[in-house]
Design a protein around this motif. Structure first.
Motif, PDB file in Angstrom:
ATOM      1  N   TRP A  23     -37.901 -33.908 -60.446  1.00  0.00           N
ATOM      2  CA  TRP A  23     -36.521 -33.452 -60.217  1.00  0.00           C
ATOM      3  C   TRP A  23     -35.996 -33.827 -58.830  1.00  0.00           C
ATOM      4  O   TRP A  23     -34.895 -33.427 -58.458  1.00  0.00           O
ATOM      5  CB  TRP A  23     -36.447 -31.937 -60.384  1.00  0.00           C
ATOM      6  N   ASP A  24     -36.808 -34.539 -58.053  1.00  0.00           N
ATOM      7  CA  ASP A  24     -36.442 -34.901 -56.677  1.00  0.00           C
ATOM      8  C   ASP A  24     -36.214 -33.679 -55.791  1.00  0.00           C
ATOM      9  O   ASP A  24     -35.392 -33.692 -54.856  1.00  0.00           O
ATOM     10  CB  ASP A  24     -35.186 -35.792 -56.654  1.00  0.00           C
ATOM     11  N   VAL A  25     -36.968 -32.623 -56.076  1.00  0.00           N
ATOM     12  CA  VAL A  25     -36.969 -31.455 -55.193  1.00  0.00           C
ATOM     13  C   VAL A  25     -38.083 -31.650 -54.171  1.00  0.00           C
ATOM     14  O   VAL A  25     -39.227 -31.893 -54.548  1.00  0.00           O
ATOM     15  CB  VAL A  25     -37.216 -30.153 -55.996  1.00  0.00           C
ATOM     16  N   PRO A  26     -37.797 -31.576 -52.870  1.00  0.00           N
ATOM     17  CA  PRO A  26     -38.833 -31.774 -51.870  1.00  0.00           C
ATOM     18  C   PRO A  26     -39.966 -30.756 -52.046  1.00  0.00           C
ATOM     19  O   PRO A  26     -39.723 -29.553 -52.109  1.00  0.00           O
ATOM     20  CB  PRO A  26     -38.097 -31.540 -50.529  1.00  0.00           C
ATOM     21  N   VAL A  27     -41.193 -31.243 -52.147  1.00  0.00           N
ATOM     22  CA  VAL A  27     -42.349 -30.364 -52.291  1.00  0.00           C
ATOM     23  C   VAL A  27     -43.472 -30.903 -51.416  1.00  0.00           C
ATOM     24  O   VAL A  27     -43.738 -32.113 -51.410  1.00  0.00           O
ATOM     25  CB  VAL A  27     -42.791 -30.247 -53.770  1.00  0.00           C
ATOM     26  N   THR A  28     -44.102 -30.014 -50.667  1.00  0.00           N
ATOM     27  CA  THR A  28     -45.130 -30.405 -49.697  1.00  0.00           C
ATOM     28  C   THR A  28     -46.361 -29.525 -49.860  1.00  0.00           C
ATOM     29  O   THR A  28     -46.252 -28.313 -50.018  1.00  0.00           O
ATOM     30  CB  THR A  28     -44.597 -30.249 -48.259  1.00  0.00           C
ATOM     31  N   LYS A  59     -40.185 -21.483 -51.161  1.00  0.00           N
ATOM     32  CA  LYS A  59     -39.046 -22.378 -50.973  1.00  0.00           C
ATOM     33  C   LYS A  59     -38.359 -21.991 -49.657  1.00  0.00           C
ATOM     34  O   LYS A  59     -37.786 -20.902 -49.531  1.00  0.00           O
ATOM     35  CB  LYS A  59     -38.065 -22.283 -52.144  1.00  0.00           C
ATOM     36  N   ILE A  60     -38.466 -22.889 -48.689  1.00  0.00           N
ATOM     37  CA  ILE A  60     -37.941 -22.643 -47.341  1.00  0.00           C
ATOM     38  C   ILE A  60     -36.980 -23.768 -46.986  1.00  0.00           C
ATOM     39  O   ILE A  60     -37.359 -24.942 -46.980  1.00  0.00           O
ATOM     40  CB  ILE A  60     -39.085 -22.580 -46.300  1.00  0.00           C
ATOM     41  N   SER A  61     -35.736 -23.408 -46.742  1.00  0.00           N
ATOM     42  CA  SER A  61     -34.708 -24.394 -46.362  1.00  0.00           C
ATOM     43  C   SER A  61     -34.642 -25.554 -47.357  1.00  0.00           C
ATOM     44  O   SER A  61     -34.539 -26.722 -46.963  1.00  0.00           O
ATOM     45  CB  SER A  61     -34.964 -24.929 -44.947  1.00  0.00           C
ATOM     46  N   GLY A  62     -34.729 -25.252 -48.630  1.00  0.00           N
ATOM     47  CA  GLY A  62     -34.607 -26.276 -49.660  1.00  0.00           C
ATOM     48  C   GLY A  62     -35.885 -27.015 -49.991  1.00  0.00           C
ATOM     49  O   GLY A  62     -35.924 -27.780 -50.951  1.00  0.00           O
ATOM     50  N   GLU A  63     -36.942 -26.803 -49.207  1.00  0.00           N
ATOM     51  CA  GLU A  63     -38.230 -27.471 -49.447  1.00  0.00           C
ATOM     52  C   GLU A  63     -39.223 -26.480 -50.037  1.00  0.00           C
ATOM     53  O   GLU A  63     -39.344 -25.345 -49.565  1.00  0.00           O
ATOM     54  CB  GLU A  63     -38.791 -28.036 -48.143  1.00  0.00           C
ATOM     55  N   VAL A  64     -39.936 -26.900 -51.077  1.00  0.00           N
ATOM     56  CA  VAL A  64     -40.975 -26.067 -51.664  1.00  0.00           C
ATOM     57  C   VAL A  64     -42.304 -26.419 -51.009  1.00  0.00           C
ATOM     58  O   VAL A  64     -42.695 -27.589 -50.961  1.00  0.00           O
ATOM     59  CB  VAL A  64     -41.051 -26.265 -53.186  1.00  0.00           C
ATOM     60  N   VAL A  65     -42.989 -25.397 -50.511  1.00  0.00           N
ATOM     61  CA  VAL A  65     -44.255 -25.583 -49.803  1.00  0.00           C
ATOM     62  C   VAL A  65     -45.342 -24.793 -50.519  1.00  0.00           C
ATOM     63  O   VAL A  65     -45.130 -23.639 -50.907  1.00  0.00           O
ATOM     64  CB  VAL A  65     -44.153 -25.106 -48.335  1.00  0.00           C
ATOM     65  N   THR A  66     -46.501 -25.425 -50.691  1.00  0.00           N
ATOM     66  CA  THR A  66     -47.654 -24.736 -51.259  1.00  0.00           C
ATOM     67  C   THR A  66     -48.885 -25.059 -50.428  1.00  0.00           C
ATOM     68  O   THR A  66     -48.991 -26.165 -49.878  1.00  0.00           O
ATOM     69  CB  THR A  66     -47.879 -25.139 -52.737  1.00  0.00           C
ATOM     70  N   PRO A  67     -49.813 -24.111 -50.264  1.00  0.00           N
ATOM     71  CA  PRO A  67     -51.009 -24.389 -49.465  1.00  0.00           C
ATOM     72  C   PRO A  67     -51.780 -25.592 -49.988  1.00  0.00           C
ATOM     73  O   PRO A  67     -51.990 -25.731 -51.200  1.00  0.00           O
ATOM     74  CB  PRO A  67     -51.827 -23.100 -49.606  1.00  0.00           C
ATOM     75  N   ALA A  68     -52.178 -26.460 -49.079  1.00  0.00           N
ATOM     76  CA  ALA A  68     -52.974 -27.632 -49.445  1.00  0.00           C
ATOM     77  C   ALA A  68     -54.367 -27.195 -49.895  1.00  0.00           C
ATOM     78  O   ALA A  68     -54.923 -26.219 -49.381  1.00  0.00           O
ATOM     79  CB  ALA A  68     -53.072 -28.583 -48.263  1.00  0.00           C
ATOM     80  N   LEU A  69     -54.927 -27.923 -50.859  1.00  0.00           N
ATOM     81  CA  LEU A  69     -56.293 -27.647 -51.304  1.00  0.00           C
ATOM     82  C   LEU A  69     -57.245 -27.907 -50.142  1.00  0.00           C
ATOM     83  O   LEU A  69     -57.220 -28.977 -49.533  1.00  0.00           O
ATOM     84  CB  LEU A  69     -56.641 -28.533 -52.501  1.00  0.00           C
ATOM     85  N   ASN A  70     -58.088 -26.921 -49.855  1.00  0.00           N
ATOM     86  CA  ASN A  70     -58.899 -26.999 -48.645  1.00  0.00           C
ATOM     87  C   ASN A  70     -60.365 -26.670 -48.860  1.00  0.00           C
ATOM     88  O   ASN A  70     -61.126 -26.540 -47.916  1.00  0.00           O
ATOM     89  CB  ASN A  70     -58.321 -26.038 -47.592  1.00  0.00           C
ATOM     90  N   GLY A  71     -60.775 -26.537 -50.118  1.00  0.00           N
ATOM     91  CA  GLY A  71     -62.163 -26.187 -50.398  1.00  0.00           C
ATOM     92  C   GLY A  71     -62.350 -24.727 -50.745  1.00  0.00           C
ATOM     93  O   GLY A  71     -63.396 -24.349 -51.288  1.00  0.00           O
ATOM     94  N   SER A  72     -61.364 -23.886 -50.437  1.00  0.00           N
ATOM     95  CA  SER A  72     -61.466 -22.472 -50.807  1.00  0.00           C
ATOM     96  C   SER A  72     -60.361 -22.050 -51.755  1.00  0.00           C
ATOM     97  O   SER A  72     -60.294 -20.887 -52.161  1.00  0.00           O
ATOM     98  CB  SER A  72     -61.438 -21.580 -49.555  1.00  0.00           C
TER      99      SER A  72
END
Length: 358
Positions: free
Chosen positions: A272-277, A242-255
């Motif tokens: 919940w309308d929490v920004p997630v990328t 969670k960085i600056s209110g946005e939740v970030v997780t690594p994109a699926l990339n084959g590994s």
């Protein structure tokens, strides 16, 4: 396949059940297991529930030599109403078949596999623990059994399901854990088997895990296998920041393994309308966010631990203490909601739970 009858042989001697408060993870197993065979000429056949027992394999079985095997992990939970339910089991069977495809193993009938799990859990219903934080762990797996030393897909397999009453995966529970960023060893690379749930991925992780465990860390944070720059997974879990209110997780990339809990977390955050990328995220970016005071939370997500907050990251000799090593608001809300749905104490707006037939 779905018309096959599952035969059942009841164990004549029942095991002693451990006290719920003494349960570890994956040490104790129930009275019965499910087994089904595959031969190229017959397909999947002879589905049966039998007493839990050792299996006998030819020493030349392909699984021993070339690691052609896949597995899954899901749980059964006892609700306050005394019912037993599963959490998104169809997702696990879908992923099992994706792993099968990658490992050249014949696909299973997903609906039939779920029926087998249902019958097995129902039979060993008394093994489902009811203490807080406990559950019945379900381990379906497929092994290649053809005795052949040539490097080729097996023509014979066994599909087996075993059950284990479990406590918390990490002794810390929902309390934050310490994680070491791995710069030397590699778990998987794009084009390899990282997106499949297969034994070799875990065998290759053991050395790094052994080293960091001796240093007091709970798990390893894996970076990509090519540049050793981008974050992929943490131990046996997917990872979120969670960085600056946005939740970030690594994109699926084959590994990266596509986790069921990962998918559930993303759906909940959207709900919940929490920004997630989902995107590439480098360790440099996380470090800079930490230095700028923008790294608010980090946590792992997986079936075994559900949500595991990360209180500290060790990277290049520096210690990044996150949120003063306290469980963050998002981590806590996700944990409470997911476990609440799993145990039936929170409403399930997504239809994720499946009751075991009585």
């Amino acid at each position: 396949m779905t018309k096959q009858k599952i035969s059942t042989r009841i164990s004549e001697s029942k095991k002693e059940k451990p006290a719920s408060e003494q349960l570890e993870f994956g040490r104790v197993f129930t009275d019965h297991m499910f087994v089904m065979d595959y031969k190229e000429s017959k397909g999947w056949h002879d589905p049966r529930i039998v007493p839990y027992q050792p299996i006998t394999l030819d020493p030349a079985s392909i699984v021993f030599h070339y690691g052609q095997t896949v597995f899954e992990g899901l749980k059964a939970y006892e609700t306050k109403q005394g019912e037993v339910q599963l959490f998104r089991p169809e997702k696990n069977m879908q992923r099992l078949n994706r792993s099968n495809d990658r490992m050249c193993i014949p696909r299973i009938d997903e609906a039939f596999a779920l029926e087998a799990i249902n019958q097995l859990v129902h039979l060993d219903r008394e093994w489902v623990p009811n203490a807080p934080g406990t559950s019945l762990y379900i381990r379906p797996f497929i092994i290649s059994t053809e005795p052949y030393l040539g490097v080729a897909p097996s023509k014979q397999y066994q599909f087996i399901v075993i059950l284990s009453p479990v406590g918390a995966y990490y002794k810390e529970g929902i309390n934050p854990i310490r994680i070491a960023v791995e710069n030397e060893f590699v778990r998987a690379v794009k084009g390899g088997t990282g997106e499949a749930k297969t034994a070799g991925n875990y065998a290759s992780s053991l050395k790094a895990q052994e080293i960091v465990s001796e240093q007091g860390f709970a798990q390893v944070l894996w970076l990509d296998g090519l540049e050793k720059k981008y974050i992929e997974e943490v131990g046996s879990m997917n990872v979120f920041f969670k960085i600056s209110g946005e939740v970030v997780t690594p994109a699926l990339n084959g590994s990266i393994l596509e986790g069921v809990t990962r998918n559930s977390v993303i759906q909940l955050l959207n709900h919940w309308d929490v920004p997630v990328t989902e995107r590439k995220i480098s360790m440099d970016e996380v470090y800079q966010a930490y230095k700028d005071g923008l790294l608010e939370e980090a946590f792992g997500a997986g079936t075994a631990a559900v949500i595991s907050p990360i209180g500290e990251l060790s990277w290049n000799g520096e210690s990044l203490v996150i949120n003063e090593s306290q469980t963050g608001d998002i981590s806590k809300k996700l944990y409470d909601t997911l476990t609440g749905i799993q145990y039936g104490s929170v409403s399930d707006p997504f239809g994720w739970t499946v009751k075991v037939n009585e």
